[in-house]
Design a protein around this motif. Sequence first.
Motif, PDB file in Angstrom:
ATOM      1  N   ARG A   1     -90.344  -6.762 -10.606  1.00 21.41           N
ATOM      2  CA  ARG A   1     -89.175  -6.863 -11.490  1.00 21.41           C
ATOM      3  C   ARG A   1     -89.279  -8.158 -12.291  1.00 21.41           C
ATOM      4  N   ILE A   2     -89.348  -8.020 -13.611  1.00 19.39           N
ATOM      5  CA  ILE A   2     -89.529  -9.163 -14.502  1.00 19.39           C
ATOM      6  C   ILE A   2     -88.327  -9.246 -15.430  1.00 19.39           C
ATOM      7  N   LEU A   3     -87.579 -10.334 -15.325  1.00 15.06           N
ATOM      8  CA  LEU A   3     -86.392 -10.556 -16.146  1.00 15.06           C
ATOM      9  C   LEU A   3     -86.591 -11.812 -16.974  1.00 15.06           C
TER      10      LEU A   3
ATOM     11  N   ASN B   1     -88.069 -14.442 -12.826  1.00 19.51           N
ATOM     12  CA  ASN B   1     -86.779 -14.607 -13.492  1.00 19.51           C
ATOM     13  C   ASN B   1     -86.778 -15.859 -14.363  1.00 19.51           C
ATOM     14  N   TYR B   2     -87.368 -15.776 -15.520  1.00 19.08           N
ATOM     15  CA  TYR B   2     -87.239 -16.822 -16.541  1.00 19.08           C
ATOM     16  C   TYR B   2     -88.176 -16.521 -17.690  1.00 19.08           C
TER      17      TYR B   2
ATOM     18  N   ALA C   1     -91.661 -20.084  -6.127  1.00 16.35           N
ATOM     19  CA  ALA C   1     -92.306 -21.058  -7.004  1.00 16.35           C
ATOM     20  C   ALA C   1     -91.311 -21.453  -8.086  1.00 16.35           C
ATOM     21  N   PHE C   2     -91.128 -22.767  -8.285  1.00 17.85           N
ATOM     22  CA  PHE C   2     -90.154 -23.277  -9.237  1.00 17.85           C
ATOM     23  C   PHE C   2     -90.783 -24.359 -10.108  1.00 17.85           C
TER      24      PHE C   2
ATOM     25  N   TYR D   1     -90.725 -14.909  -5.249  1.00 19.12           N
ATOM     26  CA  TYR D   1     -89.722 -15.172  -6.285  1.00 19.12           C
ATOM     27  C   TYR D   1     -90.206 -16.313  -7.175  1.00 19.12           C
ATOM     28  N   ILE D   2     -90.253 -16.058  -8.486  1.00 18.13           N
ATOM     29  CA  ILE D   2     -90.713 -17.058  -9.454  1.00 18.13           C
ATOM     30  C   ILE D   2     -89.569 -17.379 -10.406  1.00 18.13           C
ATOM     31  N   GLN D   3     -89.299 -18.673 -10.592  1.00 17.95           N
ATOM     32  CA  GLN D   3     -88.212 -19.091 -11.473  1.00 17.95           C
ATOM     33  C   GLN D   3     -88.633 -20.321 -12.265  1.00 17.95           C
ATOM     34  N   ASP D   4     -87.976 -20.516 -13.403  1.00 17.81           N
ATOM     35  CA  ASP D   4     -88.191 -21.637 -14.317  1.00 17.81           C
ATOM     36  C   ASP D   4     -89.374 -21.371 -15.241  1.00 17.81           C
TER      37      ASP D   4
END
Length: 238
Positions: A120-122, A93-94, A34-35, A60-63
């Motif tokens: 995992r959360i970054l 990751n965001y 998901a972006f 995977y999650i980004q943005d």
Amino acid sequence: MYGTPTEMTGNAEIKILKNNDNNKENGKQGWISAFEGLQLHLYGLNIIMDNSQLLIPIIYIQDSNSLLELNTMTFTGIKLSPTTEAKGIIHINYDNSQFIAQSCIFQNIQIQSKGGNAIRILNNGSQPIISNIKGSQFNNINSIGDSNGRGGSAIYMENKFGKCQTKSDTSKDLPPTGYGGGIFLTGNGEYNPSTKRLNLKGMKIYGNSADKAGQSLYVAMTQLAEWCRTGIAGEYVK
């Protein structure tokens, strides 16, 4: 249909068929991604896989402004072996994003090579990530720490509490390892315990192990003592 009188009994099942073919993951961030602020809601699914080893996360999650909600999800028999850096089965990751997990089960998971975690959360931005995990189970998860020795086989979270500057310590050839058997929690900046954003109240976590410290939970952040004293008998820490 989920949430209607005609919904099916039990969970549906998704099986990842990689067939030991790494080409299926080339150029991809996750099997489900998901972006750009996309809101992804998954309900009532059992996710399993064949005998392959995954190189990338399942989700995977980004943005920024993205949202991931998992409700009554089961992840079973997952084998993750990232080759470049630590990854999570669920990898966010965001910044300024939201993660919700309700009544989910992560069990019989193996994470090798560069290491990683079930979740995992970054946070790579300036705004916090809001995470709400309720009624979920983490059973029989075996993982090695990342390249910085940070563990947390079930959950690893790195969040932003404010503006700050950090510098790496190059005086050591090898980073410390063996910390945080179940959860590894760290953050940058000043955390304000009165916000109650870190709330582990009612969590049951036991039967974990770590080589050095934090058999179940390892926390490295500012205002740690204040967080432990907030509420009644440290209710937000345990």
